[in-house]
Structures are given as C-alpha cells and as structure tokens.
Motif scaffolding. Structure first.
Motif, PDB file in Angstrom:
ATOM      1  N   VAL A  57      -2.351   2.536   6.567  1.00  0.00           N
ATOM      2  CA  VAL A  57      -1.536   1.654   5.733  1.00  0.00           C
ATOM      3  C   VAL A  57      -1.218   0.397   6.521  1.00  0.00           C
ATOM      4  O   VAL A  57      -0.762   0.465   7.653  1.00  0.00           O
ATOM      5  CB  VAL A  57      -0.220   2.359   5.291  1.00  0.00           C
ATOM      6  CG1 VAL A  57       0.710   1.383   4.609  1.00  0.00           C
ATOM      7  CG2 VAL A  57      -0.537   3.536   4.385  1.00  0.00           C
ATOM      8  N   THR A  78       1.367   2.774  -6.733  1.00  0.00           N
ATOM      9  CA  THR A  78       1.590   2.667  -5.288  1.00  0.00           C
ATOM     10  C   THR A  78       2.387   3.877  -4.812  1.00  0.00           C
ATOM     11  O   THR A  78       3.469   4.144  -5.345  1.00  0.00           O
ATOM     12  CB  THR A  78       2.359   1.379  -4.949  1.00  0.00           C
ATOM     13  OG1 THR A  78       1.631   0.272  -5.460  1.00  0.00           O
ATOM     14  CG2 THR A  78       2.534   1.228  -3.451  1.00  0.00           C
ATOM     15  N   GLU A 102       0.831  -1.207   0.000  1.00  0.00           N
ATOM     16  CA  GLU A 102       0.000   0.000   0.000  1.00  0.00           C
ATOM     17  C   GLU A 102       0.864   1.256   0.000  1.00  0.00           C
ATOM     18  O   GLU A 102       0.381   2.340  -0.294  1.00  0.00           O
ATOM     19  CB  GLU A 102      -0.903  -0.001   1.231  1.00  0.00           C
ATOM     20  CG  GLU A 102      -1.901  -1.140   1.249  1.00  0.00           C
ATOM     21  CD  GLU A 102      -2.686  -1.189   2.542  1.00  0.00           C
ATOM     22  OE1 GLU A 102      -2.954  -0.134   3.133  1.00  0.00           O
ATOM     23  OE2 GLU A 102      -3.021  -2.307   2.977  1.00  0.00           O
TER      24      GLU A 102
END
Length: 111
Positions: A82, A63, A38
């Motif tokens: 995240v 990303t 992420e």
C-alpha cells in the motif's frame, strides 16, 4: 439526556437538519478520500455509529478500510504493498491521537 434536562430545563437539541448535514458532509468527504487512497483508516470508537458508517462508505467506494482506536491497532499486513493511506476520524474520535508511524513499511506514510 434526561439528567441534563432536569438540571438545565432550557436545554435545546440542535436542529436535526444540522446533524444530518454534518453526517452527510463527513460521508461525502470520506468518498473523496476513499477514491484517492489504497487503504483508509478511520480513527474512533467501535461503539460510534458515525465512525462505523465512515468505514462502510469507504468499503462501498471499493477501498479497504479499518476502524482503529490509535496507531497500535494498525496491523502490518494491512499496509503491505500500500502506497497511499487515507486517514480520517469519526466525530467522537479521541482528542489526542498517537501520531507515530508503524514500523515495517518505510514507504507507507501515516498521519
């Protein structure tokens, strides 16, 4: 390089194919890391073309990525919400990296 060549006249450069292969291999690895993460943190020097290129590869894969010199460069807001952080290093990364996890997000695990 000129000073090295004067001192060591027999000095030879590695074949350019080897350098290109190594760079392509690192970039392919970054693409695989980026799609599984992420957020990606690339450890290295801001002056390194290779390190900056790895950041761009992650961004191109969709990303978010940041270049950091060590854990102290990591901002808490990057880690909000995240769960998976990919960490890699450019070729000229420092030999000893600060491996502490930043405080603030107990769920996020970093190198």
């Amino acid at each position: 390089m000129a000073a090295l060549r004067r001192r060591f006249p027999q000095l030879r450069d590695p074949p350019s194919e080897d350098i290109r292969y190594a760079a392509q291999n690192r970039q392919a690895g970054m693409r695989r890391l980026a799609v599984r993460s992420e957020l990606v943190l690339v450890v290295g020097s801001p002056d390194s073309h290779n390190t900056n290129r790895l950041v761009q590869v992650s961004l191109t894969a969709g990303t978010p990525a940041h270049l950091v010199r060590d854990a102290h460069d990591i901002r808490d807001e990057w880690l909000e919400r995240v769960r998976v952080v990919g960490v890699t290093a450019g070729a000229p990364a420092p030999p000893a990296l600060d491996r502490r996890r930043p405080d603030g997000t107990g769920r996020t695990r970093l190198w």
